[in-house]
Design a protein around this motif. Sequence first.
Motif, PDB file in Angstrom:
ATOM      1  N   GLU A  87       0.748  -1.284   0.116  1.00 32.81           N
ATOM      2  CA  GLU A  87      -0.071   0.008   0.006  1.00 32.81           C
ATOM      3  C   GLU A  87       0.798   1.209   0.073  1.00 32.81           C
ATOM      4  O   GLU A  87       0.294   2.403  -0.090  1.00 32.81           O
ATOM      5  N   ILE A  88       2.129   1.153   0.081  1.00 32.45           N
ATOM      6  CA  ILE A  88       3.026   2.368  -0.030  1.00 32.45           C
ATOM      7  C   ILE A  88       2.934   2.979  -1.295  1.00 32.45           C
ATOM      8  O   ILE A  88       2.968   2.171  -2.484  1.00 32.45           O
ATOM      9  N   PRO A  89       2.639   4.188  -1.442  1.00 34.05           N
ATOM     10  CA  PRO A  89       2.309   4.914  -2.890  1.00 34.05           C
ATOM     11  C   PRO A  89       3.198   4.819  -3.746  1.00 34.05           C
ATOM     12  O   PRO A  89       3.205   4.969  -5.002  1.00 34.05           O
ATOM     13  N   PHE A  90       4.541   5.125  -3.142  1.00 31.89           N
ATOM     14  CA  PHE A  90       5.664   5.403  -3.964  1.00 31.89           C
ATOM     15  C   PHE A  90       6.269   4.014  -4.438  1.00 31.89           C
ATOM     16  O   PHE A  90       6.822   3.328  -3.461  1.00 31.89           O
ATOM     17  N   THR A  91       6.294   3.716  -5.820  1.00 29.72           N
ATOM     18  CA  THR A  91       7.055   2.392  -6.047  1.00 29.72           C
ATOM     19  C   THR A  91       8.357   2.158  -5.540  1.00 29.72           C
ATOM     20  O   THR A  91       8.868   1.301  -5.254  1.00 29.72           O
ATOM     21  N   GLU A  92       9.124   3.369  -5.599  1.00 29.43           N
ATOM     22  CA  GLU A  92      10.636   3.342  -5.219  1.00 29.43           C
ATOM     23  C   GLU A  92      10.742   2.710  -3.976  1.00 29.43           C
ATOM     24  O   GLU A  92      11.419   2.208  -3.261  1.00 29.43           O
ATOM     25  N   THR A  93       9.786   3.467  -2.865  1.00 31.12           N
ATOM     26  CA  THR A  93       9.912   3.173  -1.698  1.00 31.12           C
ATOM     27  C   THR A  93       9.248   2.084  -1.218  1.00 31.12           C
ATOM     28  O   THR A  93       9.949   1.286  -0.284  1.00 31.12           O
ATOM     29  N   ARG A  94       8.202   1.649  -1.997  1.00 34.72           N
ATOM     30  CA  ARG A  94       7.848   0.115  -1.712  1.00 34.72           C
ATOM     31  C   ARG A  94       8.756  -0.938  -1.812  1.00 34.72           C
ATOM     32  O   ARG A  94       9.136  -1.850  -1.146  1.00 34.72           O
ATOM     33  N   GLU A  95       9.663  -0.948  -3.153  1.00 32.20           N
ATOM     34  CA  GLU A  95      10.431  -1.519  -3.328  1.00 32.20           C
ATOM     35  C   GLU A  95      11.603  -1.557  -2.510  1.00 32.20           C
ATOM     36  O   GLU A  95      12.318  -2.543  -2.069  1.00 32.20           O
ATOM     37  N   TYR A  96      12.036  -0.431  -2.000  1.00 34.34           N
ATOM     38  CA  TYR A  96      13.232  -0.178  -1.185  1.00 34.34           C
ATOM     39  C   TYR A  96      12.954  -1.004   0.210  1.00 34.34           C
ATOM     40  O   TYR A  96      13.821  -1.697   0.666  1.00 34.34           O
ATOM     41  N   VAL A  97      11.608  -0.820   0.721  1.00 32.82           N
ATOM     42  CA  VAL A  97      11.462  -1.449   1.845  1.00 32.82           C
ATOM     43  C   VAL A  97      11.409  -3.051   1.831  1.00 32.82           C
ATOM     44  O   VAL A  97      11.936  -3.641   2.592  1.00 32.82           O
ATOM     45  N   LYS A  98      10.815  -3.466   0.663  1.00 27.93           N
ATOM     46  CA  LYS A  98      10.895  -4.851   0.458  1.00 27.93           C
ATOM     47  C   LYS A  98      12.324  -5.316   0.465  1.00 27.93           C
ATOM     48  O   LYS A  98      12.672  -6.450   1.029  1.00 27.93           O
ATOM     49  N   MET A  99      13.362  -4.642  -0.217  1.00 27.22           N
ATOM     50  CA  MET A  99      14.817  -5.131  -0.561  1.00 27.22           C
ATOM     51  C   MET A  99      15.408  -5.072   0.824  1.00 27.22           C
ATOM     52  O   MET A  99      16.361  -5.823   1.105  1.00 27.22           O
ATOM     53  N   VAL A 100      15.131  -4.090   1.651  1.00 25.82           N
ATOM     54  CA  VAL A 100      15.773  -3.974   2.913  1.00 25.82           C
ATOM     55  C   VAL A 100      15.607  -5.031   3.622  1.00 25.82           C
ATOM     56  O   VAL A 100      16.399  -5.636   4.403  1.00 25.82           O
ATOM     57  N   LEU A 101      14.337  -5.453   3.947  1.00 31.57           N
ATOM     58  CA  LEU A 101      13.825  -6.404   4.662  1.00 31.57           C
ATOM     59  C   LEU A 101      14.448  -7.823   4.343  1.00 31.57           C
ATOM     60  O   LEU A 101      14.582  -8.317   5.053  1.00 31.57           O
ATOM     61  N   LEU A 102      14.333  -7.948   3.168  1.00 33.45           N
ATOM     62  CA  LEU A 102      14.843  -9.022   2.591  1.00 33.45           C
ATOM     63  C   LEU A 102      16.326  -9.401   2.901  1.00 33.45           C
ATOM     64  O   LEU A 102      16.688 -10.315   3.368  1.00 33.45           O
ATOM     65  N   LYS A 103      17.163  -8.149   2.562  1.00 33.32           N
ATOM     66  CA  LYS A 103      18.477  -8.313   2.664  1.00 33.32           C
ATOM     67  C   LYS A 103      18.817  -8.612   4.264  1.00 33.32           C
ATOM     68  O   LYS A 103      19.731  -9.130   4.523  1.00 33.32           O
ATOM     69  N   ARG A 104      17.947  -7.609   5.127  1.00 33.61           N
ATOM     70  CA  ARG A 104      18.115  -8.056   6.466  1.00 33.61           C
ATOM     71  C   ARG A 104      18.045  -9.417   7.010  1.00 33.61           C
ATOM     72  O   ARG A 104      18.965  -9.692   7.902  1.00 33.61           O
ATOM     73  N   GLU A 105      17.178 -10.124   6.406  1.00 27.19           N
ATOM     74  CA  GLU A 105      17.049 -11.500   6.900  1.00 27.19           C
ATOM     75  C   GLU A 105      18.167 -12.410   6.487  1.00 27.19           C
ATOM     76  O   GLU A 105      18.670 -13.162   7.102  1.00 27.19           O
ATOM     77  N   ARG A 106      18.851 -12.309   5.150  1.00 26.00           N
ATOM     78  CA  ARG A 106      20.066 -12.688   4.725  1.00 26.00           C
ATOM     79  C   ARG A 106      21.170 -12.585   5.690  1.00 26.00           C
ATOM     80  O   ARG A 106      21.968 -13.251   5.861  1.00 26.00           O
ATOM     81  N   TYR A 107      21.573 -11.065   6.028  1.00 18.58           N
ATOM     82  CA  TYR A 107      22.523 -10.658   6.821  1.00 18.58           C
ATOM     83  C   TYR A 107      22.435 -11.434   8.180  1.00 18.58           C
ATOM     84  O   TYR A 107      23.425 -11.817   8.769  1.00 18.58           O
ATOM     85  N   LYS A 108      21.112 -11.686   8.704  1.00 14.14           N
ATOM     86  CA  LYS A 108      21.024 -12.344   9.886  1.00 14.14           C
ATOM     87  C   LYS A 108      21.473 -13.669   9.885  1.00 14.14           C
ATOM     88  O   LYS A 108      22.212 -14.276  10.783  1.00 14.14           O
ATOM     89  N   ALA A 109      21.181 -14.346   8.794  1.00 12.73           N
ATOM     90  CA  ALA A 109      21.543 -15.796   8.700  1.00 12.73           C
ATOM     91  C   ALA A 109      23.002 -16.120   8.386  1.00 12.73           C
ATOM     92  O   ALA A 109      23.823 -16.821   9.032  1.00 12.73           O
ATOM     93  N   LEU A 110      23.654 -14.917   7.466  1.00 14.87           N
ATOM     94  CA  LEU A 110      25.004 -15.086   7.215  1.00 14.87           C
ATOM     95  C   LEU A 110      25.986 -14.843   8.190  1.00 14.87           C
ATOM     96  O   LEU A 110      27.020 -14.944   8.234  1.00 14.87           O
ATOM     97  N   TYR A 111      25.605 -13.703   8.983  1.00 13.22           N
ATOM     98  CA  TYR A 111      26.507 -13.209  10.005  1.00 13.22           C
ATOM     99  C   TYR A 111      26.275 -13.473  11.620  1.00 13.22           C
ATOM    100  O   TYR A 111      27.008 -12.723  12.221  1.00 13.22           O
ATOM    101  N   ASN A 112      25.187 -14.062  11.814  1.00 17.11           N
ATOM    102  CA  ASN A 112      24.935 -14.317  13.103  1.00 17.11           C
ATOM    103  C   ASN A 112      24.708 -13.309  13.911  1.00 17.11           C
ATOM    104  O   ASN A 112      25.147 -12.932  15.097  1.00 17.11           O
ATOM    105  N   PHE A 113      24.014 -12.254  13.476  1.00 13.93           N
ATOM    106  CA  PHE A 113      23.531 -10.909  14.207  1.00 13.93           C
ATOM    107  C   PHE A 113      22.470 -11.329  15.100  1.00 13.93           C
ATOM    108  O   PHE A 113      21.627 -12.178  15.137  1.00 13.93           O
TER     109      PHE A 113
END
Length: 169
Positions: free
Chosen positions: A143-169
């Motif tokens: 529902e985020i109206p800006f496409t760039e912001t919507r995709e940004y949020v998705k990307m950061v959240l996805l990458k956060r999960e990968r960082y957690k898995a790879l670096y034992n945060f």
Amino acid sequence: MYFYSWKDDVMRKIVYPLQYDYMVRQYAYEDHVDPALVAAVILVESKFNQSAASHRGASGLMQIMPDTGKWIAEEMGIKNFTPDQLNDVQTNIRMGTWYLAYLLKEYDGNTVLALAAYNAGRGHVDEWMEKYGWDKNFEKIEEIPFTETREYVKMVLLKRERYKALYNF
């Protein structure tokens, strides 16, 4: 077993690097922010390129706008701040992490809203909250109206999960 450790090593070196690991962890710890979130923001914002600059004028690893940097510096009590300091790795991570912590606090720990504000600005997020009746429990990224912001949020959240898995945060 060998394949998985090799795969993770490749992922760490190429896809999910973590340069400046000590600074990311230190400032995340000091500001009570998930270090995986900080690393993910840096990856999405600059791919860990310390001299990254956007066409809008954002600078450094965490792509901080000069006006935002000035405001952050004032709030943090940093004297004699100049926008050139945003190109310094340590200053940029320190200020960007502080700003993420500020946004998380502002939006009651809501990572989606904080990341949307980091990307689009607090003014837009506050406007959307009022216009669309969102509260601080908002989770509907689509529902985020800006496409760039919507995709940004998705990307950061996805990458956060990968960082957690790879670096034992």
